[in-house]
Write an enzyme that holds these catalytic residues in place. Structure first.
Site, PDB file in Angstrom:
ATOM      1  N   GLU A 181      39.476  -2.445   7.671  1.00  0.00           N
ATOM      2  CA  GLU A 181      38.928  -1.359   6.833  1.00  0.00           C
ATOM      3  C   GLU A 181      37.946  -0.482   7.599  1.00  0.00           C
ATOM      4  OE1 GLU A 181      37.567  -3.243   3.188  1.00  0.00           O
ATOM      5  OE2 GLU A 181      39.493  -4.254   2.937  1.00  0.00           O
ATOM      6  N   GLU A 287      45.649  -6.934   2.473  1.00  0.00           N
ATOM      7  CA  GLU A 287      44.671  -7.268   1.420  1.00  0.00           C
ATOM      8  C   GLU A 287      44.838  -6.352   0.233  1.00  0.00           C
ATOM      9  OE1 GLU A 287      40.303  -7.420   1.421  1.00  0.00           O
ATOM     10  OE2 GLU A 287      40.461  -8.207   3.460  1.00  0.00           O
TER      11      GLU A 287
END
Ligand code: BMA
Length: 368
Positions: A181, A287
């Protein structure tokens, strides 16, 4: 003569069962397995699944997935944050000794193992991954003031990874997914606090140090968040085909109630899969989850369609949902929750594989 017949028969059997397992090294085997799964199924994975769930912790054999749907996930995610400080429990209170056992038993059951890592800053070890008031990356890469301190952190990670061995001394193969991320601004390695070049240097150094200096072997996953709409944007932080094995994406944002855009999630997964195909690697939805699963049909109406509605996106090897901590913080279902039936329906689709489906597939391909 008998032997001859056996050879012919096994040849026929083999030909009818698809491609041959050629790799010997467990990491290469895992890579081949993940590559072949994409055309057939999508593994369901869950973070911390064997350690705890909603309203329970450390009870042998328990799993929110199993209690809701009758089987364990085909992939287990684990978190290393805290190990770099020498802590004996991770930042979610999972003792590393227990984690090692869960990793081993998960592997022995046939599941895939993946690790995330949210380290404290090596510049100021009081600062967690989420503290973004300081530039860290430029100081921990080679030449930086805290590079040596960062190497010590990697040494701690390496020591844990090296300890993941079966009873007969075989290394447990796994996927390492560091620095995820990075396109967001919530981690100290995020887009607001380092340049793509600094980030790539950090990523490359991390993997190369663990492999070349520490002699480890693993698969590496690249997983930006969902802030891209072209391949070029997706690759902004990409450290290189020679370093990465799993082409991934994390995505919660496109599922958030109020800001929902399943079509957008699908398009991004298509970018991920197309790139993975182009460079002959594994694509994965590394995810996701809906906090507190506030939509009872989220699994069949949102998560599933995000990849199943597109022939391209459906090529991902796995989807992993985040942890079920307690009733205020959980990203998948659990027994008794109002989304339980929908989850059962989701995993009962032919394409979605829990552990038994995955093991069945490997058996057919003569992998076990
Ligand atoms: C976040 C949250 C935190 C947790 C962290 C690392 O997404 O779940 O509660 O500490 O991941 O696992």
């Amino acid at each position: 003569m008998k032997k001859f017949i056996v050879i012919i028969l096994s040849g026929v059997l083999f030909a009818s069962c698809g491609s041959a397992p050629v790799a010997e090294n467990p990491v290469d085997v895992l890579y081949e397995q993940l590559k072949s799964v994409g055309n057939n199924g999508v593994l369901y994975g869950h973070q911390d699944d064997l350690a705890y769930g909603v309203n329970w912790a450390y009870e042998e054999g328990r799993s929110d997935t199993k209690e809701a749907a009758g089987d364990y996930p085909a992939l287990f995610g684990w978190e290393l944050g805290g190990i770099e400080l020498g802590h004996s429990v991770n930042l979610d209170s999972v003792p590393f000794n227990k984690m090692r056992q869960f990793v081993l038993s998960g592997y022995e059951m046939g599941a895939v193992i993946t690790f995330s890592w949210h380290p404290y800053s090596a510049v100021d070890t009081s600062k967690s991954s989420w503290e973004t008031d300081q530039r860290v990356v430029e100081h921990i890469i080679p030449g930086g003031t805290h590079h040596e301190a960062f190497k010590k952190q990697l040494d701690a990670v390496a020591a844990f990874f090296s300890s993941l061995k079966t009873q007969d001394g075989q290394n447990v193969p796994f996927i390492f997914r560091p620095w995820h991320e990075m396109d967001g601004g919530w981690f100290w390695w995020g887009s607001t606090l380092c340049s793509p070049e600094e980030f790539k240097t950090l990523f490359r150094f991390t993997v190369e140090y663990l492999k070349d200096e520490k002699g480890l072997d693993f698969l590496t996953a690249y997983s930006p968040d969902n802030r891209f709409s072209t391949e070029e944007e997706y690759l902004t932080w990409y450290p290189g085909d020679d370093i990465v094995d799993i082409i991934g994406m994390d995505n919660y944002g496109d599922f958030r109630v109020g800001a929902e855009n399943v079509e957008a999630a699908t398009k991004k997964l298509e970018i991920v899969v197309n790139y993975a195909n182009k460079v002959d690697k594994v694509a994965a939805f590394t995810e996701s989850g809906l906090d507190k699963v506030t939509d009872d049909q989220w699994f069949t109406r949102k998560l599933g369609p995000a990849f199943l509605q597109s022939k391209i996106a459906a090529h991902i090897a796995y989807v992993m949902l985040w942890r079920n901590a307690d009733t205020t913080h959980f990203f998948s279902t659990y027994s008794g929750h109002s989304s339980e039936n929908d989850f059962k329906e989701f995993v009962s689709q032919e394409k979605i594989w829990l552990l038994e489906d995955w093991n069945e597939f490997k058996k057919k391909r003569a992998w076990q």
